[in-house]
Design an enzyme around this catalytic site. Structure first.
Site, PDB file in Angstrom:
ATOM      1  N   CYS A 190       0.828  -1.203   0.000  1.00 20.31           N
ATOM      2  CA  CYS A 190       0.000   0.000   0.000  1.00 20.31           C
ATOM      3  C   CYS A 190       0.870   1.264   0.000  1.00 20.31           C
ATOM      4  O   CYS A 190       1.540   1.544  -0.985  1.00 20.31           O
ATOM      5  CB  CYS A 190      -0.984  -0.065   1.165  1.00 20.31           C
ATOM      6  SG  CYS A 190      -2.455   0.941   0.920  1.00 20.31           S
ATOM      7  N   GLU A 215      -1.608  -8.849   4.806  1.00 21.59           N
ATOM      8  CA  GLU A 215      -1.444  -9.037   6.250  1.00 21.59           C
ATOM      9  C   GLU A 215      -2.775  -8.946   6.981  1.00 21.59           C
ATOM     10  O   GLU A 215      -2.867  -9.297   8.159  1.00 21.59           O
ATOM     11  CB  GLU A 215      -0.435  -8.027   6.827  1.00 21.59           C
ATOM     12  CG  GLU A 215      -0.916  -6.594   6.984  1.00 21.59           C
ATOM     13  CD  GLU A 215      -0.882  -5.767   5.723  1.00 21.59           C
ATOM     14  OE1 GLU A 215      -0.752  -6.347   4.622  1.00 21.59           O
ATOM     15  OE2 GLU A 215      -1.001  -4.532   5.843  1.00 21.59           O
ATOM     16  N   HIS A 256      -3.715  -5.436   0.982  1.00 20.66           N
ATOM     17  CA  HIS A 256      -3.088  -5.840   2.237  1.00 20.66           C
ATOM     18  C   HIS A 256      -3.220  -7.333   2.473  1.00 20.66           C
ATOM     19  O   HIS A 256      -4.282  -7.792   2.928  1.00 20.66           O
ATOM     20  CB  HIS A 256      -3.751  -5.099   3.408  1.00 20.66           C
ATOM     21  CG  HIS A 256      -3.500  -3.631   3.431  1.00 20.66           C
ATOM     22  ND1 HIS A 256      -2.446  -3.079   4.117  1.00 20.66           N
ATOM     23  CD2 HIS A 256      -4.163  -2.606   2.844  1.00 20.66           C
ATOM     24  CE1 HIS A 256      -2.476  -1.755   3.964  1.00 20.66           C
ATOM     25  NE2 HIS A 256      -3.495  -1.443   3.200  1.00 20.66           N
TER      26      HIS A 256
END
Lengths: 232, 80
Positions: A86, A210, A208
């Site tokens: 990002c 994660e 993302h």
């Protein structure tokens, strides 16, 4: 892999990134303040998401000039691994480590929603635990995720197999044209969500992974990326 | 001496903000607006008094930070 996470003022996803890395590797990553310049001993440098320097001037523009970035560039030059997510992807393009730029989302709205990504190649340290052509779910949280590069750069990226991930429908269809309601919502050229450097050791992506590493989050589609890094 | 750097997206780069502004102008009743592109202006208050040197410094700043030359072009004008 010994990992470090670079933290600029305004970065806000560093702790989620640390959780994902530690969960897969068993080792707490080192947190690197943006004024530090010593990255020795690190195999993987991660630049996480957020709003570094408030997105002032352009997203990632100021962060790209921080003292740590000269060391990050040197780390890349000597074959080190870098993951930019990002704002991290924006910073890597502003620093010239990855080509192209991230523009304002084509429909202007900040996108805070799931997306689906197709794995374009599974022979990199990042995607080794996915299958080539596989589609997995990730999360978008960006206002400026519209990847742009000129035709010559795009042809080079495609020709050298440096497109890492593309936005797709849930069924794995990559849309024709640059923006669609159900797949490529930010208008990225050729639906490009992430790209590599020629040595395949630097990956920048807007979504993302994660966010999807724990059953508590409702999905663990991002975990294979961190497992692959931990095993490398 | 003031250097004024105007930064615009290169033609060929999509400008959704410009399009949104054009749409809003239409809604307000302004006709005949073919296209709108939105950029930014950065005013630099420089100690340098020699215009050529001030221009060179401003252009260097523009190339290195103020503009992303992948997607933006810039021009410098001097004031006072």
């Amino acid at each position: 892999m010994k990992a470090g996470i670079v933290v600029f003022p305004g970065i806000n996803r560093e702790r989620d990134m640390a959780i994902a890395l530690e969960q897969s590797s068993g080792v707490k990553p080192r947190m690197i303040w943006h004024k530090e310049t010593d990255l020795s001993g690190l195999d993987l440098v991660v630049i996480p998401g957020g709003f570094s320097f408030g997105d002032y001037l352009r997203c990632g523009a100021m962060a790209a000039q921080s003292p740590v970035m000269a060391s990050v560039r040197a780390h890349a030059d000597r074959g080190g691994y870098i993951l930019g997510v990002c704002n991290g992807f924006q910073i890597l393009t502003e620093a010239g480590i990855l080509p192209g730029a991230l523009l304002r989302n084509a429909a202007l709205r900040f996108l805070s929603m799931d997306c689906h990504l197709r794995v374009e190649r599974s022979d990199t340290v990042f995607t080794a635990r996915y299958q080539k052509g596989q589609t997995f779910r990730a999360v978008m949280a960006h206002g400026d995720g519209n990847y742009f590069a000129d035709d010559a750069t795009l042809d080079r990226l495609e020709g050298q197999g440096l497109v890492a991930l593309r936005y797709t429908t849930q069924q794995g269809n990559v849309p024709l044209g640059d923006i669609t309601k159900d797949a490529n919502r930010n208008g990225s050229v050729r639906s490009i969500a992430g790209i590599y450097t020629p040595n395949l050791r630097v990956l920048g992506l807007m979504p993302h992974p994660e966010d999807m590493v724990d059953p508590l989050m409702g999905c663990t589609d991002g975990k294979p990326l961190f497992d692959a890094l931990a095993a490398a | 001496m003031k250097a004024i750097v105007t930064v615009m997206l290169k033609s060929g780069v999509l400008d959704p903000q410009g399009k949104a502004i054009a749409h809003a102008l239409g809604t307000l009743g302004f006709t005949g607006v073919h296209d709108v592109r939105a950029g930014k202006i950065i005013e630099l208050d420089l100690a340098e008094t020699d215009p050529a040197k001030a221009r060179e410094a401003a252009e260097d700043m523009a190339r290195k930070l103020l503009a992303n030359t992948v997607i933006e072009s810039f021009r410098v004008s001097l004031d006072g």
